[in-house]
Motif scaffolding. Structure first.
Motif, PDB file in Angstrom:
ATOM      1  N   ALA A 120       0.815  -1.216   0.000  1.00  0.00           N
ATOM      2  CA  ALA A 120       0.000   0.000   0.000  1.00  0.00           C
ATOM      3  C   ALA A 120       0.846   1.262   0.000  1.00  0.00           C
ATOM      4  CB  ALA A 120      -0.922  -0.005   1.219  1.00  0.00           C
ATOM      5  N   LEU A 121       2.124   1.134   0.365  1.00  0.00           N
ATOM      6  CA  LEU A 121       3.014   2.297   0.433  1.00  0.00           C
ATOM      7  C   LEU A 121       3.862   2.470  -0.822  1.00  0.00           C
ATOM      8  CD1 LEU A 121       4.337   1.819   4.084  1.00  0.00           C
ATOM      9  CD2 LEU A 121       2.505   3.346   3.338  1.00  0.00           C
ATOM     10  N   MET A 122       3.886   1.465  -1.683  1.00  0.00           N
ATOM     11  CA  MET A 122       4.796   1.493  -2.812  1.00  0.00           C
ATOM     12  C   MET A 122       4.501   2.652  -3.764  1.00  0.00           C
ATOM     13  SD  MET A 122       7.115  -0.746  -2.612  1.00  0.00           S
ATOM     14  CE  MET A 122       7.570  -2.288  -1.825  1.00  0.00           C
ATOM     15  N   ILE A 123       3.241   2.850  -4.116  1.00  0.00           N
ATOM     16  CA  ILE A 123       2.895   3.903  -5.085  1.00  0.00           C
ATOM     17  C   ILE A 123       3.195   5.294  -4.539  1.00  0.00           C
ATOM     18  CG2 ILE A 123       1.013   4.964  -6.389  1.00  0.00           C
ATOM     19  CD1 ILE A 123      -0.186   2.207  -6.743  1.00  0.00           C
ATOM     20  N   PRO A 124       2.728   5.660  -3.320  1.00  0.00           N
ATOM     21  CA  PRO A 124       3.089   6.999  -2.811  1.00  0.00           C
ATOM     22  C   PRO A 124       4.592   7.179  -2.624  1.00  0.00           C
ATOM     23  CG  PRO A 124       1.940   5.701  -1.134  1.00  0.00           C
ATOM     24  CD  PRO A 124       1.780   4.986  -2.416  1.00  0.00           C
ATOM     25  N   MET A 125       5.303   6.129  -2.208  1.00  0.00           N
ATOM     26  CA  MET A 125       6.759   6.238  -2.073  1.00  0.00           C
ATOM     27  C   MET A 125       7.411   6.470  -3.426  1.00  0.00           C
ATOM     28  SD  MET A 125       7.558   3.231   0.753  1.00  0.00           S
ATOM     29  CE  MET A 125       9.335   3.351   0.507  1.00  0.00           C
ATOM     30  N   PHE A 126       6.911   5.802  -4.450  1.00  0.00           N
ATOM     31  CA  PHE A 126       7.474   5.985  -5.793  1.00  0.00           C
ATOM     32  C   PHE A 126       7.208   7.391  -6.311  1.00  0.00           C
ATOM     33  CE2 PHE A 126       7.020   5.879 -10.425  1.00  0.00           C
ATOM     34  CZ  PHE A 126       8.274   5.406 -10.777  1.00  0.00           C
ATOM     35  N   ILE A 127       6.012   7.932  -6.036  1.00  0.00           N
ATOM     36  CA  ILE A 127       5.688   9.290  -6.488  1.00  0.00           C
ATOM     37  C   ILE A 127       6.607  10.306  -5.823  1.00  0.00           C
ATOM     38  CG2 ILE A 127       3.905  11.073  -6.458  1.00  0.00           C
ATOM     39  CD1 ILE A 127       1.827   8.850  -6.724  1.00  0.00           C
ATOM     40  N   ASN A 136      15.858   5.955 -10.136  1.00  0.00           N
ATOM     41  CA  ASN A 136      16.960   5.372 -10.893  1.00  0.00           C
ATOM     42  C   ASN A 136      18.317   5.833 -10.351  1.00  0.00           C
ATOM     43  OD1 ASN A 136      17.644   3.507 -12.854  1.00  0.00           O
ATOM     44  ND2 ASN A 136      17.875   5.042 -14.457  1.00  0.00           N
ATOM     45  N   THR A 137      18.388   5.988  -9.027  1.00  0.00           N
ATOM     46  CA  THR A 137      19.655   6.268  -8.348  1.00  0.00           C
ATOM     47  C   THR A 137      19.758   5.333  -7.141  1.00  0.00           C
ATOM     48  OG1 THR A 137      18.753   7.953  -6.853  1.00  0.00           O
ATOM     49  CG2 THR A 137      19.547   8.697  -9.007  1.00  0.00           C
ATOM     50  N   TRP A 210      11.749  -3.241  -3.524  1.00  0.00           N
ATOM     51  CA  TRP A 210      11.968  -1.804  -3.646  1.00  0.00           C
ATOM     52  C   TRP A 210      13.039  -1.458  -4.682  1.00  0.00           C
ATOM     53  CZ3 TRP A 210       9.507   2.346  -3.479  1.00  0.00           C
ATOM     54  CH2 TRP A 210      10.142   3.580  -3.410  1.00  0.00           C
ATOM     55  N   PRO A 211      14.198  -2.137  -4.735  1.00  0.00           N
ATOM     56  CA  PRO A 211      15.140  -1.850  -5.821  1.00  0.00           C
ATOM     57  C   PRO A 211      14.539  -2.097  -7.207  1.00  0.00           C
ATOM     58  CG  PRO A 211      16.265  -3.030  -4.080  1.00  0.00           C
ATOM     59  CD  PRO A 211      14.804  -3.041  -3.732  1.00  0.00           C
ATOM     60  N   LEU A 212      13.669  -3.076  -7.317  1.00  0.00           N
ATOM     61  CA  LEU A 212      13.018  -3.340  -8.603  1.00  0.00           C
ATOM     62  C   LEU A 212      12.170  -2.154  -9.039  1.00  0.00           C
ATOM     63  CD1 LEU A 212      12.353  -5.395 -10.880  1.00  0.00           C
ATOM     64  CD2 LEU A 212      10.451  -6.184  -9.446  1.00  0.00           C
ATOM     65  N   ILE A 213      11.539  -1.478  -8.069  1.00  0.00           N
ATOM     66  CA  ILE A 213      10.697  -0.325  -8.377  1.00  0.00           C
ATOM     67  C   ILE A 213      11.533   0.928  -8.596  1.00  0.00           C
ATOM     68  CG2 ILE A 213       8.922   1.219  -7.416  1.00  0.00           C
ATOM     69  CD1 ILE A 213       7.770  -1.203  -5.981  1.00  0.00           C
ATOM     70  N   ALA A 214      12.585   1.100  -7.795  1.00  0.00           N
ATOM     71  CA  ALA A 214      13.345   2.350  -7.804  1.00  0.00           C
ATOM     72  C   ALA A 214      14.435   2.398  -8.857  1.00  0.00           C
ATOM     73  CB  ALA A 214      13.965   2.591  -6.425  1.00  0.00           C
ATOM     74  N   ILE A 215      14.765   1.262  -9.483  1.00  0.00           N
ATOM     75  CA  ILE A 215      15.897   1.213 -10.417  1.00  0.00           C
ATOM     76  C   ILE A 215      15.446   0.577 -11.738  1.00  0.00           C
ATOM     77  CG2 ILE A 215      18.143   0.162 -10.866  1.00  0.00           C
ATOM     78  CD1 ILE A 215      18.755   0.328  -7.927  1.00  0.00           C
ATOM     79  N   SER A 216      15.868   1.196 -12.823  1.00  0.00           N
ATOM     80  CA  SER A 216      15.636   0.608 -14.144  1.00  0.00           C
ATOM     81  C   SER A 216      16.939   0.416 -14.918  1.00  0.00           C
ATOM     82  CB  SER A 216      14.677   1.495 -14.961  1.00  0.00           C
ATOM     83  OG  SER A 216      15.234   2.788 -15.141  1.00  0.00           O
TER      84      SER A 216
END
Length: 274
Positions: A120-127, A136-137, A210-216
């Motif tokens: 539930a926190l992934m989307i707001p954290m990503f925004i 991507n850092t 989380w690295p999968l979401i934050a890094i491309s």
């Protein structure tokens, strides 16, 4: 007396059997990482390799860019652990020894976040991450999960067991709040700091979602992302994959063996005083 000794031996034998059963998958991975590719799928399978080779490890470093992934993971893990220790220790100390209006509400708020699913926190954290320019850092992987409610709670519970009289005596001697924290609280809190260090190292080293979401960018991949990347659509490069899995396990096992005494003591002391 003889019956007690017999029961003890039965218990030891049972624990040894359970240990062997639990460690067998680890032994199998280590053994398979030393086998040539032709022997990995031989039938009947053998526990120990008939021919020991290090080609899988060489391939992991040369072809799989393991050194780069290892550097990324070590940097993320160590930096995040240092930040986690600083934030959680100071917050836990404040909630344990300072009495101010709203302290109980803040503690309840911290603990209530444990009931919120991470998904539930992934989307707001990503925004937030995107708006701050951290997407991507490696810092985007490090900063968001640095302050953990679990860490704050563990530190707070442990510091609660430190007598208030020691802090009052230090204040009478003229010590400032910062000096009390650095020279009195931190040395006494070594067990819980070791416990939190182990937890943080495990969380960051093994983190995948989380690295999968934050890094491309593949050059910024951590080891967990790199391991998942070895599983292709039509084939799996099992040799280097197993070698990387073994190399990934070694640091965590080493850290736990070094800090296990403090880890056990920290967990026991964290629940002694409420």
């Amino acid at each position: 007396m003889e019956n007690k000794q017999q029961h003890r031996w039965v218990l030891y034998i049972l624990l040894v059997i359970i240990s062997i059963f639990m460690l067998f998958p680890v032994l199998w991975v280590i053994s398979s990482s030393l086998k040539p590719s032709t022997e990995l799928f031989a039938w009947p399978p053998s526990i120990f390799p008939n021919e020991i080779t290090l080609n899988n490890y060489i391939s992991a470093f040369q072809n799989a860019n393991f050194g780069r992934y290892l550097f990324n993971t070590v940097f993320v893990t160590i930096t995040a652990t240092i930040i986690t220790l600083i934030i959680n220790t100071m917050a836990g100390y404040a909630l344990a020894k300072y009495r101010f209006r709203g302290s109980t509400i803040i503690l309840v708020f911290f603990l209530s976040t444990l009931m919120i699913p991470l998904e539930a926190l992934m989307i707001p954290m990503f925004i937030v991450l995107k708006n701050l320019g951290l997407y991507n850092t490696l810092w985007g992987v490090i900063i968001p999960p640095a302050a953990t409610p679990t860490g704050v709670f563990l530190v707070r519970q442990y510091i609660m067991s430190i007598p208030d009289e020691m802090i009052e005596a230090a204040k009478i001697d003229g010590a400032s709040d910062w000096k009390i924290f650095v020279r009195l609280i931190l040395p006494l809190a070594k067990p819980i700091l070791a416990t939190l260090t182990i937890f943080s190292l495990m969380w960051r080293w093994q983190d995948y979602i989380w690295p999968l979401i934050a890094i491309s960018d593949s050059n910024l991949y951590t080891l967990e992302l790199a391991l998942a990347n070895f599983v292709g659509e039509y084939s799996v490069d099992w040799g280097p994959l197993l070698a990387m899995a073994v190399l990934t396990m070694i640091p965590l096992i080493t850290v736990f063996l070094l800090f296990q005494r403090f880890f056990i003591r920290g967990i026991m002391m964290s629940g002694m005083k409420d």
